[in-house]
Structures are given as C-alpha cells and as structure tokens.
Design a protein around this motif. Structure first.
Motif, mmCIF file in Angstrom:
data_model
loop_
_atom_site.group_PDB
_atom_site.id
_atom_site.type_symbol
_atom_site.label_atom_id
_atom_site.label_comp_id
_atom_site.label_asym_id
_atom_site.label_seq_id
_atom_site.Cartn_x
_atom_site.Cartn_y
_atom_site.Cartn_z
ATOM 1 N N MET A 72 7.283 7.749 10.354
ATOM 2 C CA MET A 72 6.771 8.406 9.156
ATOM 3 C C MET A 72 7.037 7.523 7.946
ATOM 4 O O MET A 72 8.194 7.258 7.613
ATOM 5 C CB MET A 72 7.455 9.771 8.990
ATOM 6 C CG MET A 72 7.338 10.666 10.213
ATOM 7 S SD MET A 72 7.962 12.331 9.945
ATOM 8 C CE MET A 72 9.683 11.989 9.645
ATOM 9 N N ASN A 73 5.980 7.065 7.321
ATOM 10 C CA ASN A 73 6.077 6.225 6.136
ATOM 11 C C ASN A 73 5.481 6.939 4.928
ATOM 12 O O ASN A 73 4.748 7.916 5.074
ATOM 13 C CB ASN A 73 5.340 4.903 6.367
ATOM 14 C CG ASN A 73 5.903 4.094 7.516
ATOM 15 O OD1 ASN A 73 7.107 4.142 7.792
ATOM 16 N ND2 ASN A 73 5.040 3.357 8.192
ATOM 17 N N SER A 74 5.800 6.440 3.754
ATOM 18 C CA SER A 74 5.274 7.000 2.502
ATOM 19 C C SER A 74 5.446 8.518 2.471
ATOM 20 O O SER A 74 4.504 9.261 2.161
ATOM 21 C CB SER A 74 3.793 6.632 2.344
ATOM 22 O OG SER A 74 3.630 5.225 2.351
ATOM 23 N N LEU A 75 6.623 8.956 2.780
ATOM 24 C CA LEU A 75 6.880 10.391 2.860
ATOM 25 C C LEU A 75 6.720 11.074 1.505
ATOM 26 O O LEU A 75 7.025 10.488 0.455
ATOM 27 C CB LEU A 75 8.273 10.639 3.425
ATOM 28 C CG LEU A 75 8.367 10.460 4.952
ATOM 29 C CD1 LEU A 75 9.805 10.246 5.383
ATOM 30 C CD2 LEU A 75 7.765 11.669 5.653
ATOM 31 N N LYS A 76 6.240 12.308 1.576
ATOM 32 C CA LYS A 76 6.008 13.113 0.379
ATOM 33 C C LYS A 76 6.823 14.404 0.477
ATOM 34 O O LYS A 76 7.145 14.839 1.587
ATOM 35 C CB LYS A 76 4.522 13.475 0.279
ATOM 36 C CG LYS A 76 3.577 12.283 0.287
ATOM 37 C CD LYS A 76 2.133 12.756 0.317
ATOM 38 C CE LYS A 76 1.168 11.580 0.366
ATOM 39 N NZ LYS A 76 -0.255 12.041 0.395
ATOM 40 N N PRO A 77 7.126 15.032 -0.625
ATOM 41 C CA PRO A 77 7.864 16.303 -0.572
ATOM 42 C C PRO A 77 7.177 17.348 0.306
ATOM 43 O O PRO A 77 7.865 18.144 0.954
ATOM 44 C CB PRO A 77 7.898 16.736 -2.041
ATOM 45 C CG PRO A 77 7.868 15.452 -2.807
ATOM 46 C CD PRO A 77 6.953 14.556 -2.010
ATOM 47 N N GLU A 78 5.872 17.330 0.367
ATOM 48 C CA GLU A 78 5.158 18.300 1.205
ATOM 49 C C GLU A 78 5.300 18.034 2.692
ATOM 50 O O GLU A 78 4.859 18.840 3.517
ATOM 51 C CB GLU A 78 3.672 18.374 0.827
ATOM 52 C CG GLU A 78 2.975 17.043 0.766
ATOM 53 C CD GLU A 78 2.895 16.482 -0.649
ATOM 54 O OE1 GLU A 78 3.921 16.522 -1.379
ATOM 55 O OE2 GLU A 78 1.803 15.980 -1.010
ATOM 56 N N ASP A 79 5.915 16.919 3.061
ATOM 57 C CA ASP A 79 6.221 16.642 4.473
ATOM 58 C C ASP A 79 7.515 17.332 4.906
ATOM 59 O O ASP A 79 7.864 17.302 6.087
ATOM 60 C CB ASP A 79 6.350 15.143 4.714
ATOM 61 C CG ASP A 79 5.037 14.400 4.501
ATOM 62 O OD1 ASP A 79 5.088 13.298 3.904
ATOM 63 O OD2 ASP A 79 3.992 14.907 4.925
#
Length: 124
Positions: free
Chosen positions: A83-90
C-alpha cells in the motif's frame, strides 16, 4: 481447513506506505484465490484486491488503483498487499481471505476462510 494470519498493519502518516502480509497454514493455498478486504467503523466490509491461484490474474478496487498492489508467494504460502500513497480514508481493519477456487472474485460472501484482521490507521 485454512488458517490465515495478517500482519504489517500500523499507524502511518498520509502519503506513507505499508506492506501487509497474510500467512496461510493448515495446507497449501497454491490452488486457492486470495483476496484482501477492509472494514472501516460503521461501514460494510469492502473489496480491496484479489489474486488468482497462480498469480496471473489480479484486480484492485477503483479506490486504490495505482496505489495498492497484491502479490503472492506460493512457496511461502503468503499473500501480500503493498500500500503506497496512503490516505486517511484508507484507515480500516484489513482482512485476508481465501477462496476454494482458483479464480478470484470481488464478492465477499464467496470467500471461505478469513483472517482476524490487522488495523491500518493513516493520519492526516
């Protein structure tokens, strides 16, 4: 019977990376399709990614396309989710699943075995 144990979750800042692992035991999963799902608080468990038994076919959800990659090492009986470029919605609990078939599916109810899940938290 197949037992699945996820690992690799944790707390990461937005834009960061994590690699989840799913170790299978009980028997070889080389002939089973594998998937990753996630469940955020108050939401249903949703499809993230899946891979066929041989690894030649795979799919990821539109929401993670270009950021997440699923892979497997049948010699190690293990499936991974990079998982790259993780976002808070992940942010969610991520679950590994195995299906008694070689072809994967995005349908949660067609998976036969599930792990206990690993928490992924992405801070903004």
């Amino acid at each position: 019977q197949v037992q699945l144990v996820e690992s690799g979750g944790g707390l990461v800042q937005s834009g960061g990376s994590l690699r989840l692992s799913c170790a299978a035991s009980g028997r070889s999963v080389s002939s089973t399709a594998m998937g990753w799902f996630r469940q955020a608080p108050g939401r249903e468990r949703e499809f993230v990614a899946a891979i066929s038994a041989g690894g030649g076919a795979r799919s990821v959800a539109d929401s993670v396309k270009g950021r997440f990659t699923i892979s497997r090492d049948n010699a190690k009986n293990t499936v991974y989710l990079q998982m790259n470029s993780l976002k808070p919605e992940d942010t969610a609990v991520y679950y590994c699943a195995a299906r008694e078939a070689g072809l994967f599916t995005m349908t949660r109810d067609l998976y036969n075995y599930w792990g206990q899940g690993t928490q992924v938290t992405v801070s903004s």
